[in-house]
Design an enzyme around this catalytic site. Structure first.
Site, PDB file in Angstrom:
ATOM      1  N   HIS A 160     -15.946  33.786   5.969  1.00 11.82           N
ATOM      2  CA  HIS A 160     -16.362  34.813   5.936  1.00 11.82           C
ATOM      3  C   HIS A 160     -15.247  35.924   6.765  1.00 11.82           C
ATOM      4  O   HIS A 160     -14.852  35.603   7.513  1.00 11.82           O
ATOM      5  CB  HIS A 160     -17.417  35.095   6.303  1.00 11.82           C
ATOM      6  CG  HIS A 160     -17.937  34.762   7.853  1.00 11.82           C
ATOM      7  ND1 HIS A 160     -17.417  35.734   8.686  1.00 11.82           N
ATOM      8  CD2 HIS A 160     -18.260  33.815   8.599  1.00 11.82           C
ATOM      9  CE1 HIS A 160     -17.499  35.085  10.125  1.00 11.82           C
ATOM     10  NE2 HIS A 160     -17.992  33.902   9.808  1.00 11.82           N
ATOM     11  N   ASP A 161     -15.113  37.113   5.906  1.00 11.62           N
ATOM     12  CA  ASP A 161     -14.236  38.064   6.537  1.00 11.62           C
ATOM     13  C   ASP A 161     -12.821  37.829   6.538  1.00 11.62           C
ATOM     14  O   ASP A 161     -11.978  38.328   7.162  1.00 11.62           O
ATOM     15  CB  ASP A 161     -14.808  38.593   7.684  1.00 11.62           C
ATOM     16  CG  ASP A 161     -16.065  39.007   7.570  1.00 11.62           C
ATOM     17  OD1 ASP A 161     -16.520  40.010   6.906  1.00 11.62           O
ATOM     18  OD2 ASP A 161     -17.225  38.521   8.304  1.00 11.62           O
ATOM     19  N   GLY A 187     -13.873  32.189  10.305  1.00 11.71           N
ATOM     20  CA  GLY A 187     -14.083  33.617   9.974  1.00 11.71           C
ATOM     21  C   GLY A 187     -13.237  34.659  10.593  1.00 11.71           C
ATOM     22  O   GLY A 187     -12.760  34.529  11.647  1.00 11.71           O
TER      23      GLY A 187
END
Length: 264
Positions: A123-124, A141
């Site tokens: 994520h991100d 992340g």
């Protein structure tokens, strides 16, 4: 116009947006917020969930799962995104997750990447163009992976790390600090082992530029003086060498971050 071709065993939500020439093979699932660009192919047993946008001419192999909720305990179901560029080859069992509201809110993957079996984009993260993630390679992340980076098999990158352009991460390396552009790192924990000379030659870097880059690297990581003094010396001596300037700018961009360094 070429209409999408959908296998009768696939489950595709009527709200999903499908481009021209899309092919969706047997036992695939495509959710209502998915956007598949022209000529995207899902070979079989692939899933596209969440708010996921896939660019033109990408190929998803069996077992690929894109857009499922991120593996972050802070995520509470917010509407975040996964954006994937064009012409990516995404092999068996690859996973990529959307962003979080406490991060960038979006995970972004560039163009022309090759993601091998069981690799993972967390994520991100922001992943550049023409990258290679070998089998089992994974990034935590909020990681930034620049253009032309190669991650060897089962390499792991700690969350929020930066990997500079043209860097090479050796197989099974555990990267816990930032990697300079053009650097080559190996080991657990990973250490800087030199420059990615083989990759730079393959990509056509001029001999004179590479020669000066190698000299600048040796000066930058020499034993004499402080690291800050060496940064200033190299910056002044090689101000007309674009790759050297890129390394210096990368180091200066976030002075609070630790760097992968050579062993003493």
């Amino acid at each position: 116009m070429s209409a999408p071709v959908i296998h009768p065993t696939a489950i595709v939500d009527s709200a999903a947006r499908l481009g021209e020439g899309v092919e969706i093979g047997p036992f695939c699932m495509v959710g209502p917020h998915a956007v598949l660009g022209d000529r995207v192919r899902l070979l079989s047993h692939a899933t596209v969930a969440g708010n996921t946008n896939i660019g033109e001419d990408c190929v998803l192999y069996p077992g690929v799962h894109l857009g499922h909720p991120p593996q972050d305990f802070k995520y509470q179901g917010e509407d975040t995104k996964l954006v994937i560029g064009q012409r990516n080859i995404i092999r068996e069992n690859v996973t990529m997750h959307p962003g979080t509201s406490v991060g960038r809110g979006e995970t972004r993957v560039g163009d022309d990447g090759y993601f091998m079996v069981n690799s993972h984009v967390s994520h991100d993260s922001v992943v550049g163009d023409r990258v290679v993630f070998a089998n089992g390679a994974a990034i935590g992340g909020g990681t930034t992976v620049a253009d032309h980076v190669i991650l060897g098999g089962y390499a792991g990158v700690h969350q929020n790390s930066r990997i500079g352009r043209h860097a090479f991460i050796g197989a099974m390396a555990m990267v816990t600090a930032d990697v300079i552009p053009y650097g080559s790192v190996i080991g657990n924990h990973a250490r800087l082992a030199g420059l990615n000379v083989v990759g730079l030659k393959r990509r056509g870097m001029p001999r004179e530029t590479l020669r000066d880059l190698r000299t600048a690297y040796r000066l930058l990581f020499a034993a004499e003086g402080t690291f800050q003094e060496r940064i200033e010396d190299v910056s002044g001596a090689y101000s007309d060498n674009a790759p050297v300037k890129e390394i210096i700018d990368f180091i200066r961009a976030d002075a609070k971050r630790s760097l992968c360094m050579p062993n003493d």
